[in-house]
Design a protein around this motif. Structure first.
Motif, short mmCIF file in Angstrom:
data_model
loop_
_atom_site.label_atom_id
_atom_site.label_comp_id
_atom_site.label_asym_id
_atom_site.label_seq_id
_atom_site.Cartn_x
_atom_site.Cartn_y
_atom_site.Cartn_z
N ASP A 75 0.86 -1.17 0.00
CA ASP A 75 0.00 0.00 0.00
C ASP A 75 0.91 1.23 0.00
OD1 ASP A 75 -1.56 2.19 0.73
OD2 ASP A 75 -2.92 0.92 1.91
N PRO A 76 0.73 2.14 -0.97
CA PRO A 76 1.60 3.32 -1.03
C PRO A 76 1.72 4.06 0.30
CG PRO A 76 0.24 3.23 -2.98
CD PRO A 76 -0.21 2.09 -2.10
N ARG A 77 0.68 3.99 1.13
CA ARG A 77 0.77 4.66 2.43
C ARG A 77 1.83 4.03 3.33
NH1 ARG A 77 -5.34 4.62 4.31
NH2 ARG A 77 -4.93 2.53 3.55
N GLN A 78 2.08 2.73 3.10
CA GLN A 78 3.10 2.04 3.90
C GLN A 78 4.47 2.00 3.21
OE1 GLN A 78 -0.04 -0.41 4.82
NE2 GLN A 78 -0.10 1.39 6.15
N ALA A 79 4.54 2.62 2.05
CA ALA A 79 5.81 2.62 1.31
C ALA A 79 6.80 3.56 1.99
CB ALA A 79 5.56 3.06 -0.13
#
Ligand code: ARG
Length: 381
Positions: free
Chosen positions: A172-176
């Motif tokens: 998930d890009p938020r967790q990248a």
């Protein structure tokens, strides 16, 4: 056939024998898949309907070719596959077989008996065929080195956002990572040969790019696509390496291909993408298109720098020893070698056609001008 999906091949082979096969073959197709199917498509820049890098579609003709070879070895009269009658894959298997071995029959029980998923599970149960526990998942997936395809379940509602659980390769890009990642890809004649200055073989390179891209959340694709058999369907793809490589290759072509070659090649790429999707990998036209593509790649050599950040990737640099971008021609600063005086005569002839039309047939767009612009206030001091 292993195309990079990381399954337990020994268990699969053992299961085949256990349920009554007279012989079972397990084949590592990863390198031929990349070399002979993925690489030419990368050089072509082929993407189906501007979105799908064709992972599943590129794997099928190779699997079919392998089946034909084994069928010959075993003196078989038919090839069987488990495709339904609704998808593209049946077409790819059947047509590839027709192209390579027109005399072989194709048997497709799921299609012929009109089975749905529950029927298939029930059939397996009745015949004591162990099926993997993943049948509990509502999704249908397919994967190989070039990408992962996910459909069915809630994804059949094109209004529904894909739930987190469908993604396996990409974060998930938020967790990248909060810091962008940079990478440098080197190409030789349109093929990637090194990552960050280190020479890598095809398998290493693609595997690393899948991991690197996935980590930054790059490569998620939500595609509402047109199937060959006339229906629309919604598929989610994860294809980090494909997205990065296609993007980098395009950037290198931008700086090395002549304008007319690049424009014509776009048409070829579109045609190629359609043909691969529609099961025509093994066809005279696809062969001929590759002759064109290969010729265009002679000077597509150089480096591309990419920046990966929170689900997106951007080209931030490109260069090549035979690039057509020439600073002395492009610069607005010192060292300009461009002959500006030649522009006036060139433009006079370039505009001659519209000038003549305007003079002889009336000024173009005079009415539009009035409508578009209205009256302009004239200010005086
Ligand atoms: N729609 C893609 C294609 O036609 C993938 C097909 C297989 N997808 C799947 N989830 N089993 O190439």
């Amino acid at each position: 056939m292993d195309l990079g999906e990381k399954r337990d091949l020994d268990a699969i082979q053992a299961r085949a024998l256990q349920i009554g096969a007279s012989a079972a073959y397990v084949v590592d197709g990863r390198v031929p898949f990349l070399k002979h199917f993925v690489w030419p498509s990368l050089q072509t820049g082929a993407v189906y309907e501007k979105e799908y890098p064709l992972a599943t579609a590129l794997g099928r003709p190779l699997i079919a070719a392998q089946l034909v070879q084994i069928a010959r070895q075993e003196n078989a009269q038919a090839i069987a596959h488990g495709c339904t009658g609704k998808g593209n894959d049946q077409v790819r298997f059947d047509v590839s077989t027709a192209a390579l071995a027109p005399d072989l029959q194709v048997v497709a029980p799921v299609r012929e008996w009109g089975m749905n998923r529950d029927d298939e599970i029930e059939y397996a149960r009745r015949h004591a065929i162990p099926v993997p526990a993943t049948v509990d998942s509502p999704y249908s997936t397919d994967e190989n080195l070039w990408g992962r395809s996910i459909e069915a379940g809630i994804l059949e509602d094109p209004w529904a956002e894909p739930p987190a659980e469908v993604f396996e390769w990409t974060r998930d890009p938020r967790q990248a990572p909060d810091q962008p990642g940079y990478l440098e890809l080197s190409f030789k004649q349109g093929l990637p040969v090194a990552l960050d200055g280190k020479a890598l073989d095809a398998l290493e390179l693609v595997s690393r790019l899948n991991a690197l891209g996935g980590e930054h959340g790059v490569g998620r694709i939500d595609h509402l696509e047109n199937r060959l058999i006339g229906i629309k369907s919604r598929e989610i793809y994860e294809a980090p390496a494909a997205v990065l490589l296609l993007q980098a290759h395009q950037a290198l072509e931008d700086i090395t291909l002549p304008k007319d070659v690049a424009r014509f090649k776009d048409l070829v790429a579109q045609q190629w993408g359609q043909m691969v999707y529609d099961g025509l990998w093994f066809s005279p036209l696809r062969d001929a298109l590759y002759a064109f593509v290969a010729e265009t790649q002679r000077h597509v050599t150089g480096e591309v720098r990419l920046k990966l950040f929170k689900g997106s990737s951007q080209v931030v640099g490109r260069k090549g020893p035979e690039q057509l971008y020439q600073l002395s021609l492009a610069t607005y600063g010192k060292g300009d070698s461009f002959d500006q005086s030649a522009a006036a005569g060139f433009i006079k002839l370039w505009g001659q056609g519209v000038r003549t039309a305007s003079q002889v047939q009336g000024q173009l767009h005079t009415r539009d001008l009035a409508v578009l612009l209205g009256e302009v206030k004239r200010l005086t001091p």
